[in-house]
Design an enzyme around this catalytic site. Sequence first.
Site, short mmCIF file in Angstrom:
data_model
loop_
_atom_site.label_atom_id
_atom_site.label_comp_id
_atom_site.label_asym_id
_atom_site.label_seq_id
_atom_site.Cartn_x
_atom_site.Cartn_y
_atom_site.Cartn_z
CE LYS A 130 67.75 61.71 13.11
NZ LYS A 130 66.98 61.12 12.14
CB VAL B 60 72.67 63.91 4.07
CG1 VAL B 60 73.63 64.15 3.29
CG2 VAL B 60 71.31 64.75 3.66
CE LYS C 60 63.80 58.32 10.60
NZ LYS C 60 64.24 59.63 10.03
CD GLU D 219 67.95 58.36 9.33
OE1 GLU D 219 67.81 59.77 9.58
OE2 GLU D 219 67.80 57.98 8.37
N GLY D 220 67.84 56.67 13.71
CA GLY D 220 66.62 56.94 14.80
C GLY D 220 65.84 58.17 14.13
CB ALA D 221 62.58 58.86 14.55
N GLY D 222 64.69 61.94 14.68
CA GLY D 222 65.01 63.26 15.61
C GLY D 222 66.38 62.91 16.56
N PRO E 154 80.79 68.19 4.68
CG PRO E 154 81.99 68.62 2.66
CD PRO E 154 81.81 67.63 3.83
CG LEU F 177 77.75 68.04 -0.27
CD1 LEU F 177 77.60 66.49 -0.60
CD2 LEU F 177 79.41 68.24 -0.53
#
Length: 208
Positions: A16, A18, A33, A100-103, A184, A186
């Site tokens: 998540k 990336v 975050k 962005e969440g954590a876990g 995908p 990389l």
Amino acid sequence: MTQCLIVTGTDTDVGKTVFAAALSGALGAYYWKPIQCGLAEGGDTSRIRALSGLAPDHVLPEIYRLEMAASPHRAAEAEGLEISIAKLKLPEAPGPLVVEGAGGLMVPVNRQTLLIDVFASWRLPVVLVARTALGTINHTLLSIEALNGRNIPILGVAFVGDEMPDTEQTIAEMGNVRRLGRLPHLDTLTRATLSDAFASHFRVEDFR
């Protein structure tokens, strides 16, 4: 308020961060975050800066920066802290905001509150990031059920990994969610390769 999205995962290390870097870069968004665990192992904000191409002021500071690579409640306790939900207020941003969440969704923020409960209070649409590997149907459908149970809007599912058309279709149909695309793996992960991969496998307008 301008467009705000939550990026969360079905589990830890599903890709998540990336994906959040790719999405933030594609939108020219602000990234936030609020709880960063695992600073002893590096942390995610520096990766976001490197992979997204965002200007420094577009990467907003965390509320909690915790050393231990653990669930937020445990990482905070290791430093003699308890995470205050009142401090987890959405920042004002003059453009799109990617949070962005954590876990995963059900990680404890403190001994009373799960991360999904914080998301429910924000009432923002969620992008659920899921692996394409074995076991993802169960994990993803459980996550979708948990989000639906708290009336959290789901923008769709973003997959990470090798192409698994039947798995992706099964999740989209049985979970009644939109398949946003698949990032995908990389061989060389750089800002340029990530940006190209996102542009090739997602439609940025689906996130606006």
